[in-house]
Design a protein around this motif. Sequence first.
Motif, PDB file in Angstrom:
ATOM      1  N   VAL A   8       2.569 -22.128  23.768  1.00 48.97           N
ATOM      2  CA  VAL A   8       2.747 -22.981  22.599  1.00 48.97           C
ATOM      3  C   VAL A   8       2.515 -22.126  21.357  1.00 48.97           C
ATOM      4  CG1 VAL A   8       1.906 -25.007  21.349  1.00 48.97           C
ATOM      5  CG2 VAL A   8       1.989 -25.022  23.856  1.00 48.97           C
ATOM      6  N   PRO A   9       3.455 -22.074  20.424  1.00 47.62           N
ATOM      7  CA  PRO A   9       3.270 -21.258  19.220  1.00 47.62           C
ATOM      8  C   PRO A   9       2.202 -21.847  18.309  1.00 47.62           C
ATOM      9  CG  PRO A   9       5.234 -22.609  19.017  1.00 47.62           C
ATOM     10  CD  PRO A   9       4.733 -22.801  20.422  1.00 47.62           C
ATOM     11  N   ASN A  10       1.847 -21.080  17.288  1.00 55.07           N
ATOM     12  CA  ASN A  10       0.901 -21.579  16.298  1.00 55.07           C
ATOM     13  C   ASN A  10       1.466 -22.841  15.649  1.00 55.07           C
ATOM     14  OD1 ASN A  10      -0.938 -19.493  16.707  1.00 55.07           O
ATOM     15  ND2 ASN A  10       0.058 -18.176  15.210  1.00 55.07           N
ATOM     16  N   LEU A  11       0.669 -23.874  15.604  1.00 59.08           N
ATOM     17  CA  LEU A  11       1.112 -25.148  15.059  1.00 59.08           C
ATOM     18  C   LEU A  11       0.937 -25.164  13.549  1.00 59.08           C
ATOM     19  CD1 LEU A  11      -0.430 -27.520  17.751  1.00 59.08           C
ATOM     20  CD2 LEU A  11       1.928 -26.717  17.592  1.00 59.08           C
ATOM     21  N   PRO A  12       1.728 -25.983  12.849  1.00 62.12           N
ATOM     22  CA  PRO A  12       1.595 -26.074  11.397  1.00 62.12           C
ATOM     23  C   PRO A  12       0.188 -26.494  10.991  1.00 62.12           C
ATOM     24  CG  PRO A  12       3.599 -27.163  12.132  1.00 62.12           C
ATOM     25  CD  PRO A  12       2.805 -26.838  13.363  1.00 62.12           C
ATOM     26  N   GLU A  13      -0.165 -26.143   9.774  1.00 61.25           N
ATOM     27  CA  GLU A  13      -1.482 -26.499   9.249  1.00 61.25           C
ATOM     28  C   GLU A  13      -1.676 -28.007   9.288  1.00 61.25           C
ATOM     29  OE1 GLU A  13      -4.101 -25.836   5.142  1.00 61.25           O
ATOM     30  OE2 GLU A  13      -2.075 -25.064   5.307  1.00 61.25           O
ATOM     31  N   SER A  14      -2.848 -28.437   9.665  1.00 61.12           N
ATOM     32  CA  SER A  14      -3.271 -29.840   9.791  1.00 61.12           C
ATOM     33  C   SER A  14      -2.775 -30.500  11.069  1.00 61.12           C
ATOM     34  CB  SER A  14      -2.833 -30.688   8.587  1.00 61.12           C
ATOM     35  OG  SER A  14      -1.469 -31.053   8.681  1.00 61.12           O
ATOM     36  N   VAL A  15      -1.986 -29.783  11.876  1.00 64.48           N
ATOM     37  CA  VAL A  15      -1.523 -30.327  13.152  1.00 64.48           C
ATOM     38  C   VAL A  15      -2.380 -29.745  14.270  1.00 64.48           C
ATOM     39  CG1 VAL A  15       0.390 -30.462  14.778  1.00 64.48           C
ATOM     40  CG2 VAL A  15       0.832 -30.637  12.323  1.00 64.48           C
ATOM     41  N   GLN A  16      -3.074 -30.591  15.008  1.00 67.57           N
ATOM     42  CA  GLN A  16      -4.018 -30.140  16.017  1.00 67.57           C
ATOM     43  C   GLN A  16      -3.390 -29.973  17.395  1.00 67.57           C
ATOM     44  OE1 GLN A  16      -7.087 -29.288  15.036  1.00 67.57           O
ATOM     45  NE2 GLN A  16      -6.476 -29.883  12.962  1.00 67.57           N
ATOM     46  N   LEU A  40       8.866 -29.154  21.285  1.00 67.30           N
ATOM     47  CA  LEU A  40       7.503 -29.672  21.142  1.00 67.30           C
ATOM     48  C   LEU A  40       7.470 -30.621  19.950  1.00 67.30           C
ATOM     49  CD1 LEU A  40       5.452 -26.374  21.636  1.00 67.30           C
ATOM     50  CD2 LEU A  40       6.064 -28.067  23.363  1.00 67.30           C
ATOM     51  N   GLU A  41       7.004 -31.820  20.178  1.00 70.66           N
ATOM     52  CA  GLU A  41       6.956 -32.813  19.110  1.00 70.66           C
ATOM     53  C   GLU A  41       5.551 -32.916  18.544  1.00 70.66           C
ATOM     54  OE1 GLU A  41       8.452 -37.377  18.361  1.00 70.66           O
ATOM     55  OE2 GLU A  41       7.514 -36.873  20.275  1.00 70.66           O
ATOM     56  N   THR A  42       5.438 -32.740  17.223  1.00 70.53           N
ATOM     57  CA  THR A  42       4.168 -32.978  16.544  1.00 70.53           C
ATOM     58  C   THR A  42       4.304 -34.295  15.790  1.00 70.53           C
ATOM     59  OG1 THR A  42       4.692 -31.933  14.427  1.00 70.53           O
ATOM     60  CG2 THR A  42       4.019 -30.480  16.234  1.00 70.53           C
ATOM     61  N   ASP A  43       3.246 -34.675  15.084  1.00 70.44           N
ATOM     62  CA  ASP A  43       3.326 -35.929  14.346  1.00 70.44           C
ATOM     63  C   ASP A  43       4.086 -35.766  13.034  1.00 70.44           C
ATOM     64  OD1 ASP A  43       1.504 -34.488  12.897  1.00 70.44           O
ATOM     65  OD2 ASP A  43      -0.214 -35.761  13.376  1.00 70.44           O
ATOM     66  N   ALA A  70      -2.053 -25.111  20.533  1.00 69.87           N
ATOM     67  CA  ALA A  70      -1.553 -23.768  20.255  1.00 69.87           C
ATOM     68  C   ALA A  70      -2.148 -22.774  21.254  1.00 69.87           C
ATOM     69  CB  ALA A  70      -1.902 -23.352  18.828  1.00 69.87           C
ATOM     70  N   GLY A  71      -1.292 -21.923  21.833  1.00 66.62           N
ATOM     71  CA  GLY A  71      -1.741 -20.912  22.772  1.00 66.62           C
ATOM     72  C   GLY A  71      -1.714 -21.337  24.219  1.00 66.62           C
ATOM     73  N   ASP A  72      -1.533 -22.628  24.504  1.00 65.68           N
ATOM     74  CA  ASP A  72      -1.475 -23.086  25.898  1.00 65.68           C
ATOM     75  C   ASP A  72      -0.244 -22.495  26.595  1.00 65.68           C
ATOM     76  OD1 ASP A  72      -3.729 -24.552  25.469  1.00 65.68           O
ATOM     77  OD2 ASP A  72      -2.764 -26.524  25.539  1.00 65.68           O
TER      78      ASP A  72
END
Length: 402
Positions: A8-16, A40-43, A70-72
């Motif tokens: 999983v790539p680094n997620l955007p800021e504020s996305v856990q 990958l779907e974030t909010d 992120a990193g999984d």
Amino acid sequence: MSIIEIKVPNLPESVQSATVATWHLKAGDAVKREQNLVDLETDKVMLEVPAIADGILKEVRIASGATVKAGDIIGILEEGEAAAAPAAKSEAPKAAATSDDGQSPAVRKLLAELNLSAGTITGSGKGGRLTVEDVKAASEKQKAAPVAATSTAPKAAEPATPAARRVSGSREEQRVPMTRIRARIAERLVEAQATAAMLTTFNEVDLKAVGDLRSKYKDGFEKAHGVKLGFMSFFVRAAIEALKKYPAVNASIDGTDVVYHSYYDVGVAVSTERGLVVPILRDADTLSFGDIEKSISDLGVKARNNKLTMDDLTGGTFSITNGGVFGSMMSTPILNPPQAAILGMHGIFDRPIAVNGEVKIRPMMYLALTYDHRLIDGREAVLFLRMIKDSLEDPARLLLNL
């Protein structure tokens, strides 16, 4: 051949975290460099995970629907040429087609319960074996597709509409998990209603002058800018002029402070299959009519193709939503926190109005401004909306900054 972990790539800021939305390939498939493996779907946005090399997708470790961070590690890619992969894949369904043997007990049990044959399903497991997910997916696909009756005693056709199902006595229900973006939208809407003192004021605007201007210059505009001249550019420009005169409408509340913005980042609501998103026109006051139309068109395409980035969605000092594209006559928009106001556009309908003492048929639109009454008084809201009305009924005001 080397083994590459798909992470999983680094997620955007504020996305856990993110949800594995869709795997575009299954174990054993050949992979080309830069090919999208999984969504990958974030909010907030949809992220793509591309392959970093040619090879074979050896393993899918995390199935669709699972939550990851992120990193999984979500899969394994075996780097190298994949010429032999298609031959190996083509034999797997044949082996599965001979009988239900070789399948796990859970799969055999599910096949029996759903009255399905393993030979009609392509397996994604090792050696072409079926997984429980394969069987469930096949069952759902079979329910969704209109299939002709195969028995000697034909069954009644499945009713196509809810009304027809009620007549036949069927009361089926379907439960599906809410998407992350839909859940986030719901959360923000409830938050807005709980934290802001929302009030909506209305007005109406005669769009004959704007319509005449568009008709006169639409061909030349499209030739010069490569995009059609729509209504949105007029509304964006009219809103910006009004925001300059009434800065509280462009402000926001932060705790006990009021933050006044000297820039104008206008959010334009776009409806997609995944939900409503509000991409931002940065520094909209510096954009020409052509720039505004092109930017809105580009953001709309990105939204519908799930290509919006966090930068496209972050910030915004004021928003515009257009329910008129769906035929809405009037509505009360909900604020997009932490913004203090949102302008609602609606459908354009020919209506009789009084013009200089005479009854005329004019293309009319209702406008709605929802605002946070904690920051904006009713007087400012009414005058703000009135200024937009005046600008649109006399578009020359937009060129003269009046």
